[in-house]
Design a protein around this motif. Structure first.
Motif, PDB file in Angstrom:
ATOM      1  N   VAL A   5       0.877  -1.204  -0.075  1.00  0.00           N
ATOM      2  CA  VAL A   5       0.097   0.094  -0.059  1.00  0.00           C
ATOM      3  C   VAL A   5       0.671   1.477  -0.222  1.00  0.00           C
ATOM      4  CG1 VAL A   5      -1.863  -0.952   1.073  1.00  0.00           C
ATOM      5  CG2 VAL A   5      -0.200  -0.137   2.542  1.00  0.00           C
ATOM      6  N   LEU A   6       0.476   2.326  -0.552  1.00  0.00           N
ATOM      7  CA  LEU A   6       0.776   3.514  -0.470  1.00  0.00           C
ATOM      8  C   LEU A   6       0.173   4.467   0.514  1.00  0.00           C
ATOM      9  CD1 LEU A   6       2.886   5.800  -2.005  1.00  0.00           C
ATOM     10  CD2 LEU A   6       0.686   6.265  -3.425  1.00  0.00           C
ATOM     11  N   VAL A   7       0.805   4.908   1.631  1.00  0.00           N
ATOM     12  CA  VAL A   7       0.447   5.753   2.894  1.00  0.00           C
ATOM     13  C   VAL A   7       0.522   6.828   2.924  1.00  0.00           C
ATOM     14  CG1 VAL A   7      -0.120   5.042   5.220  1.00  0.00           C
ATOM     15  CG2 VAL A   7       0.283   3.195   3.827  1.00  0.00           C
ATOM     16  N   ILE A   8      -0.175   7.725   3.325  1.00  0.00           N
ATOM     17  CA  ILE A   8      -0.005   9.149   3.821  1.00  0.00           C
ATOM     18  C   ILE A   8      -0.012   9.051   5.303  1.00  0.00           C
ATOM     19  CG2 ILE A   8      -0.730  11.391   3.831  1.00  0.00           C
ATOM     20  CD1 ILE A   8      -2.050  11.138   1.188  1.00  0.00           C
TER      21      ILE A   8
ATOM     22  N   PRO B 173      -4.126   0.911  -2.302  1.00  0.00           N
ATOM     23  CA  PRO B 173      -3.557  -0.382  -2.734  1.00  0.00           C
ATOM     24  C   PRO B 173      -2.748   0.138  -3.934  1.00  0.00           C
ATOM     25  CG  PRO B 173      -6.034  -0.708  -2.628  1.00  0.00           C
ATOM     26  CD  PRO B 173      -5.573   0.846  -2.234  1.00  0.00           C
ATOM     27  N   THR B 174      -1.430  -0.579  -3.852  1.00  0.00           N
ATOM     28  CA  THR B 174      -0.451  -0.079  -4.957  1.00  0.00           C
ATOM     29  C   THR B 174       0.330  -1.268  -5.643  1.00  0.00           C
ATOM     30  OG1 THR B 174       1.060   1.517  -5.546  1.00  0.00           O
ATOM     31  CG2 THR B 174       1.647   0.550  -3.435  1.00  0.00           C
ATOM     32  N   GLU B 175       0.925  -1.043  -6.491  1.00  0.00           N
ATOM     33  CA  GLU B 175       1.792  -2.095  -6.938  1.00  0.00           C
ATOM     34  C   GLU B 175       3.092  -1.406  -7.651  1.00  0.00           C
ATOM     35  OE1 GLU B 175      -0.381  -4.028 -10.348  1.00  0.00           O
ATOM     36  OE2 GLU B 175      -1.886  -4.910  -8.881  1.00  0.00           O
ATOM     37  N   ILE B 176       4.180  -2.491  -7.858  1.00  0.00           N
ATOM     38  CA  ILE B 176       5.306  -1.850  -8.557  1.00  0.00           C
ATOM     39  C   ILE B 176       4.819  -1.125  -9.767  1.00  0.00           C
ATOM     40  CG2 ILE B 176       7.485  -2.534  -9.630  1.00  0.00           C
ATOM     41  CD1 ILE B 176       7.953  -4.533  -7.107  1.00  0.00           C
TER      42      ILE B 176
ATOM     43  N   VAL C 240       6.251   3.951  -7.835  1.00  0.00           N
ATOM     44  CA  VAL C 240       6.599   2.966  -6.757  1.00  0.00           C
ATOM     45  C   VAL C 240       7.433   1.964  -7.163  1.00  0.00           C
ATOM     46  CG1 VAL C 240       5.261   1.042  -5.361  1.00  0.00           C
ATOM     47  CG2 VAL C 240       4.298   3.553  -5.675  1.00  0.00           C
ATOM     48  N   ASP C 241       8.324   1.618  -6.355  1.00  0.00           N
ATOM     49  CA  ASP C 241       9.390   0.421  -6.708  1.00  0.00           C
ATOM     50  C   ASP C 241       9.290  -0.798  -5.828  1.00  0.00           C
ATOM     51  OD1 ASP C 241      10.360   2.112  -9.040  1.00  0.00           O
ATOM     52  OD2 ASP C 241      11.854   3.087  -7.614  1.00  0.00           O
ATOM     53  N   GLY C 242       8.668  -0.606  -4.824  1.00  0.00           N
ATOM     54  CA  GLY C 242       8.652  -1.916  -3.781  1.00  0.00           C
ATOM     55  C   GLY C 242       8.372  -1.247  -2.411  1.00  0.00           C
ATOM     56  N   ILE C 243       8.665  -2.007  -1.531  1.00  0.00           N
ATOM     57  CA  ILE C 243       8.469  -1.753  -0.135  1.00  0.00           C
ATOM     58  C   ILE C 243       9.562  -0.648   0.339  1.00  0.00           C
ATOM     59  CG2 ILE C 243       8.376  -2.458   2.477  1.00  0.00           C
ATOM     60  CD1 ILE C 243       5.742  -3.279   0.489  1.00  0.00           C
ATOM     61  N   GLY C 244       9.086   0.377   0.633  1.00  0.00           N
ATOM     62  CA  GLY C 244      10.188   1.420   1.238  1.00  0.00           C
ATOM     63  C   GLY C 244      10.883   1.822   0.118  1.00  0.00           C
ATOM     64  N   LYS C 245      10.435   1.777  -1.079  1.00  0.00           N
ATOM     65  CA  LYS C 245      11.290   2.106  -2.499  1.00  0.00           C
ATOM     66  C   LYS C 245      10.403   3.121  -3.497  1.00  0.00           C
ATOM     67  CE  LYS C 245      14.277  -1.807  -2.495  1.00  0.00           C
ATOM     68  NZ  LYS C 245      14.869  -3.085  -3.107  1.00  0.00           N
TER      69      LYS C 245
END
Length: 136
Positions: free
Chosen positions: A3-6, A18-21, A44-49
């Motif tokens: 997920v992308l989170v604010i 919800p998000t994907e690479i 978005v490139d991945g978790i923490g990326k």
């Protein structure tokens, strides 16, 4: 699930998407001196990326990029400028201000961050696993 989170400072409602690479999102704001539209685009490139792929703006002026080291600058057909950047981030920190009038854009969602969170709110935008949002 990713997920992308604010994540605003404690006690304020987070927004979770919800998000994907490969997904993209951007922040739009008003430049503090020139009073023109500025947009920063992320992938978005991945978790923490995440990667800031480019930024666009309406005019050259105070506080605007000028060095070739900052990226490739072009003037587009619509007379806006685009700076290719490809800068990597683990999270994107923001402090909301009435002068900048920041908006968060993801897909068809446009969040007016000053209306939602108010002047001076500190936040981070991150890519996380959904379960991690329950621990915050």
């Amino acid at each position: 699930r990713m997920v992308l989170v604010i994540l605003p400072e404690e006690g304020k409602k987070p927004y979770i998407f919800p998000t994907e690479i490969g997904d993209t999102w951007h922040i739009s704001l008003t430049h503090s001196v020139q009073k023109t539209l500025w947009e920063e685009f992320f992938r978005v490139d991945g978790i923490g990326k995440m990667t800031m792929t480019h930024t666009t703006f309406e005019s050259l002026g105070w506080g605007y990029p000028y060095s070739p080291d900052e990226g490739k600058l072009i003037q587009r057909a619509d007379n806006r400028y685009e700076l290719e950047m490809n800068r990597h981030f683990t999270d994107v920190p923001l402090r909301i201000s009435e002068q900048a009038m920041q908006h968060f854009h993801h897909g068809s969602t446009d969040l007016d961050l000053i209306k939602i969170y108010g002047q001076g709110t500190k936040m981070d935008i991150k890519v996380m696993y959904r379960y991690e949002t329950l621990l915050k």
